[in-house]
Scaffold this motif. Sequence first.
Motif, PDB file in Angstrom:
ATOM      1  N   ASP A  19       6.141 -33.608-135.615  1.00 22.64           N
ATOM      2  CA  ASP A  19       5.943 -32.268-136.198  1.00 22.64           C
ATOM      3  C   ASP A  19       7.080 -31.340-135.781  1.00 22.64           C
ATOM      4  O   ASP A  19       7.620 -30.591-136.589  1.00 22.64           O
ATOM      5  CB  ASP A  19       4.619 -31.663-135.697  1.00 22.64           C
ATOM      6  N   ARG A  62      10.704 -37.896-142.937  1.00 26.42           N
ATOM      7  CA  ARG A  62       9.276 -37.864-142.620  1.00 26.42           C
ATOM      8  C   ARG A  62       8.622 -39.163-143.081  1.00 26.42           C
ATOM      9  O   ARG A  62       8.679 -39.486-144.268  1.00 26.42           O
ATOM     10  CB  ARG A  62       8.616 -36.676-143.332  1.00 26.42           C
ATOM     11  N   LEU A 119       6.606 -24.499-128.238  1.00 24.50           N
ATOM     12  CA  LEU A 119       5.482 -24.201-129.127  1.00 24.50           C
ATOM     13  C   LEU A 119       4.649 -25.453-129.384  1.00 24.50           C
ATOM     14  O   LEU A 119       3.428 -25.413-129.364  1.00 24.50           O
ATOM     15  CB  LEU A 119       5.988 -23.639-130.460  1.00 24.50           C
ATOM     16  N   HIS A 120       5.346 -26.562-129.629  1.00 24.79           N
ATOM     17  CA  HIS A 120       4.653 -27.806-129.968  1.00 24.79           C
ATOM     18  C   HIS A 120       4.189 -28.577-128.736  1.00 24.79           C
ATOM     19  O   HIS A 120       3.655 -29.672-128.865  1.00 24.79           O
ATOM     20  CB  HIS A 120       5.563 -28.694-130.827  1.00 24.79           C
ATOM     21  N   LYS A 153       3.284 -37.915-132.490  1.00 17.28           N
ATOM     22  CA  LYS A 153       2.978 -37.048-133.637  1.00 17.28           C
ATOM     23  C   LYS A 153       3.413 -35.610-133.348  1.00 17.28           C
ATOM     24  O   LYS A 153       3.967 -34.933-134.219  1.00 17.28           O
ATOM     25  CB  LYS A 153       1.464 -37.122-133.911  1.00 17.28           C
ATOM     26  N   LYS A 154       3.169 -35.161-132.134  1.00 11.16           N
ATOM     27  CA  LYS A 154       3.616 -33.810-131.766  1.00 11.16           C
ATOM     28  C   LYS A 154       5.129 -33.709-131.879  1.00 11.16           C
ATOM     29  O   LYS A 154       5.678 -32.731-132.395  1.00 11.16           O
ATOM     30  CB  LYS A 154       3.190 -33.493-130.318  1.00 11.16           C
ATOM     31  N   LEU A 185      10.614 -32.295-137.352  1.00  9.35           N
ATOM     32  CA  LEU A 185      10.766 -31.969-138.780  1.00  9.35           C
ATOM     33  C   LEU A 185      10.950 -30.468-138.962  1.00  9.35           C
ATOM     34  O   LEU A 185      11.711 -30.026-139.827  1.00  9.35           O
ATOM     35  CB  LEU A 185       9.558 -32.480-139.564  1.00  9.35           C
ATOM     36  N   GLU A 186      10.294 -29.691-138.107  1.00 10.57           N
ATOM     37  CA  GLU A 186      10.497 -28.248-138.192  1.00 10.57           C
ATOM     38  C   GLU A 186      11.915 -27.894-137.741  1.00 10.57           C
ATOM     39  O   GLU A 186      12.571 -27.029-138.342  1.00 10.57           O
ATOM     40  CB  GLU A 186       9.451 -27.535-137.322  1.00 10.57           C
TER      41      GLU A 186
END
Lengths: 273, 1005
Positions: free
Chosen positions: B494, B356, B576-577, B490-491, B497-498
């Motif tokens: 995120d 990250r 989802l993202h 950025k999306k 990393l998940e």
Amino acid sequence: MSDGPKVAVLFGFGINCDRETAAVFDLAGGVSERVHVNHFVNGDRDLSEFQILAVPGGFSFGDHLGSGRLLGNRMRFAMREQLSAFVAAGKPVIGICNGFQVLVKTGLLPGKEVPDFEQRASLTLNNSGRYEDRWVTLEFDPESPCIWTKGITRIECPVRHGEGRFVMPSSSDLDELDENNQIVTRYVDPSTEPGKGITDETLPFPLCPNGSIRNIAGICDPTGLVFGLMPHPEAAYATFLHPHHTRGEVNEEILGEGMQIFRNAVDYARANL
Amino acid sequence: MSSNIVRVETTPKLGEGMRDVRGDSVKRQLAADHGIEIESVRSIVGFLIASEITSEDVEARADDVFADPIIEESATDQLLLTNEELFSNSPDMIVTIGFKPGVTDNPGKAALDGFRTIFPNAGENARVSTYLTYAFNGVPEGIEVEWLANQLHNGLIEQALFSLNGEDAPKFEYSPINPSDYAAPATIDLEVSDEELIRISEEGLLALNLEEMQTIQAHYRDPSVRQVRASLGLPENAPTDVELECLAQTWSEHCKHKIFAAHIHHIDKETGEDTEIDSLFKTHIMNPTLEMKDEVDWLLSVFHDNSGVIAWDDEWSMCMKAETHNSPSALDPYGGAMTGIVGVNRDILGTGLGARPIANTDVFCFGPPDWEGDLPENLFHPSRVLRGVHAGVRVGGNESGIPTVNGAIVFDDRYIGKPLVYCGTIGIMPRRLADGRESHEKNPQAGDRVYMVGGRVGYDGIHGATFSSLELTEESPSSAVQIGDPITQKKMLDMILEARDTGLITCITDNGAGGLSSSIGEMAEYTNGCRIDLGKVPLKQEGLSSWEILVSESQERMTVAVSESDVEAFESLAALHEVEATWVADFTDTGQFHVVHGEDTVASLPIEFLHDGVPQLRLESEWKKPEHIPFKPPETDSHTSLLMRMLARPNIASKETWVRQYDHEVIAQTAIKPFVGVERDGPGDAGLLAPIHGSTHGLVVSNGISPRYSDIDAGAMAAAAVDEAVRNAVCTGVDLSKVAGLDNFCWPDPIESKKTPDGKFKLAQLVRANRELERICRAYFVPCISGKDSMKNDYGTGENKISIPPTLLFSLFGNHPDVRYTTTSDLKPGESLYLVGESKQELGASELAFMLTESGESDGIGGEVPRLPEPEKNLASYKSLTKAIQSGIVRTAHDCSEGGVAVAIAEMCIGGRCGAAIDIDGPGDADLWGRLWGESLGRILVGVKQENREEFLSQMKGNHLTYMGETTDGDTLSVWDGDDLVIEANVEEMVSAWKGSLDMNGGDQ
């Protein structure tokens, strides 16, 4: 810790301050969870699982079409019921920086006793025309119904925005906010005596970093549960984040003055929810 | 094709409390850059919406999507300029600017997203493009509207329409993205003459030399290769265009670092040395680091991944990478710099199983912002480069939520030819994932699916890697320029990393230079093979040819491998993202880099040949000491006025108005910020982070760069860069037992040829820089764990060629035991002042020498350049000083660099808004000029509270330490040389001199 109030910290679509916002709620005794906006939009999670909602800072959707607007729209149209129920249940909501812009654009701030999701104010480009990161001094209205700011007179923390100038269509709108003590916090001159810094006259740059009318930095809704501000109190959670921390002896205390806002909400939720 | 095209325009309301800040900013910028005072500038944002929604329906909801009803007016299918109520004063000039079709339009993308929230039935192909109109009133005589338009747009990526009063307002029309011209895969006949091979390389922008072309030619003559090709249905004895492009990308200087890997014959005319060097990289960077790796347990991953990884503590590891984006930034400063910063962020995300990004650094080298000389064709004025690069890095960093914690801006005339834009990023990752895997190691298996995640592939970004391996000319291609899209990235970040934390990733890398060809190609080395289907790759526009899809460097894409059993979870996380993730390839163990496009095989290259087939360059290097007229101080005793002039020099002056526009404290971890002191405007030496919330465990980030020393000796330049980075870190109290470095070389072309007749000398400079880099890194025990080089930083050819000064940026990150125990450069009242280190007579290539030579007060910049003959001694004093800082008795320290002791003490007074009285008379042979202005390395000015003096002295025992003086209650800096008062300067006057010269904003209100 594990019995603390549950805090939903939104993330996704360019929200950036979700991790530190979640962390400060945990340090304040809450139990935070970063939840992607779409979990609420899609309905596989529900806001009712939580006692506190935080909309952190960032650049949701790049702030194109105006800061906070597109995320505000998603919430206004897709989370309307959940948000109404959350506020009706007397649960605290905070929007910081971009989160404040989102709450203003959803209409939750300055809002009505019962949310009608109508936009009444806006946050627009700083008079300087620039995004800036600088520390400011904030003072708080002791008469405000805001549950987040009880007992706080003055703190220092950074602003980091390009669109932080608070505007409303007319000065009578602002008078009304003022009468209701909804103007929770304002930029003040640090050389004034604490408690006596608040003034309606717009302070010069950089004391008022964006040219905000009446130096407004943050407001609440009529109930005092929904609170939004442009500065970042979570970025002042630790003493060693203060720009002057090397100017004196080493301070062994870690937690800084930004924490009180988050403690207030956690204490409120503990006592009332 | 969408059936309706609807125009919506918005403009800020004016009146009580309302203003058009965007227009005001343009007005201020024109005043600041060109001295043009325009009465008023107003702005209009236009949206062109191609969708299934009718004009009436759009108009009814315009204030829900496009306009903010509190602060903006809007109009649908009408030009606002024709509204006489809003624009009662007819403008003198109007300029409208929009992107060329196919160029990333971020506001348009966001608008479409918002539009779909309101109109879910907008249609699959709905698209929004945007434009900006400026209306000017009260334009001074002599200003042409076309000139005005040219100041406000970059013709490479944007188009501008303009008109004058009395003419119709320009009307920007919707233009669809046209399909690209598809070309079926072709076969390239390499059974041709050598001249023809070179022609193929040059015309195809392949940047391959004759030997490399011959190596490829020979590959296709190999009978076993031909046999495999026949079985796949490929042309047996010649490459397809896909293969040739793929090899050109993979073998580019940008990707393979051929100069650093070259065999070099080095001659030193000064010493008579005549040696052979087998790879500068292996000899001076890799081997020393590997030897250091054997001595410690914290070097987890070096060289082979997207960034180097160190163990920060038992739970977390840290990684860092820095890169340059010079050529794109020269052509489009904004887009080039933005893709630079978001690109290096992806290197972090692509490290191990995904780290990250938590901090950015940026170091820029530009031409002088006040340059008044000629500019070569096709180059922007340095002030415009500065503005554009700054804006690109600001948007890229701020919108990504990554703080910019440290950096520098360096100015020299020669950077007009090529600006240097160094972007660095630090990342953090848990040492182990929940499933027990170590996160710094990739572990793909044959059979894993390979996803392309994030953005789509377009015509933009074709040939970036090979283009950056060529010199900049007037004909440089525009497809090499892109604009970043931080929100898409950025999306993706995120989401990835998940995915990492839930154990869904087996391998990950970013798509940078060389696109899918490089990203999948590199990862395929793990399993020894892959099969890519280009037909599955989602495209920005139809019609891209196979090779274009494979090598396009379109931004915001990661390549992620997922094991078959996790495919469903991975895809639903992407949904989802709202991140596009497409299965485009599989890992195999066939030994082949196998590419199909739908049904057809379009390329198959042995993995080994692709990665290891490039022949080693053989280069000649010859060192001759450059001759300079020695710097001789002028006949003056007014050091006070010299100090004021030095403080205003762009290389020394405050960059606050620029740097403050970067978010430097998002993530709430920045314990030492770029600005320190009473008024928070003094210079910070290094960034200090406390990345884990609630913990005081720290990480230090710093940089060192001093390119002008290369004029005398590039070896000294390299040593100075390392020492400066270390010195800056020492000022924070870094833990010197755990510090890692990054070497980033930017060089002019060092290969001798007709267009580079001095190539041997430039290569010798590189040899010397590498030798000094190794010597100092070993002495300080700072392993280089990741690096990069950019070797063609020249503009033009022949006599008019501009070559940058050979430049090494040394970046460093290191452990810090407790961020509370640190220092800043601002003086605090009641401190005694000491100088750590020794001042020598080293004024060669100093900032003072340059200033006085430029003004004609000296004849040259020559002389002794700062050197580090005994680095062990410096290290010993650094160790003692960091211990003293960590014990809490030192709260003030500042490193001496440009401008020496005089500038350093002045900056400390500025930060502390505090007077000081020091005496620079002391040991050593240096004269007054050397002790005051010389830039000798290894020196740090330290302030210690009087009650802590004794303890400090005992902790510093055995090191070179000189008592300088005391802070004072007054507002004056007094510098004495024994009994002579040589500088007497008022603190507020120093503040004005230091802060005045680079503020190019034209005001704050």
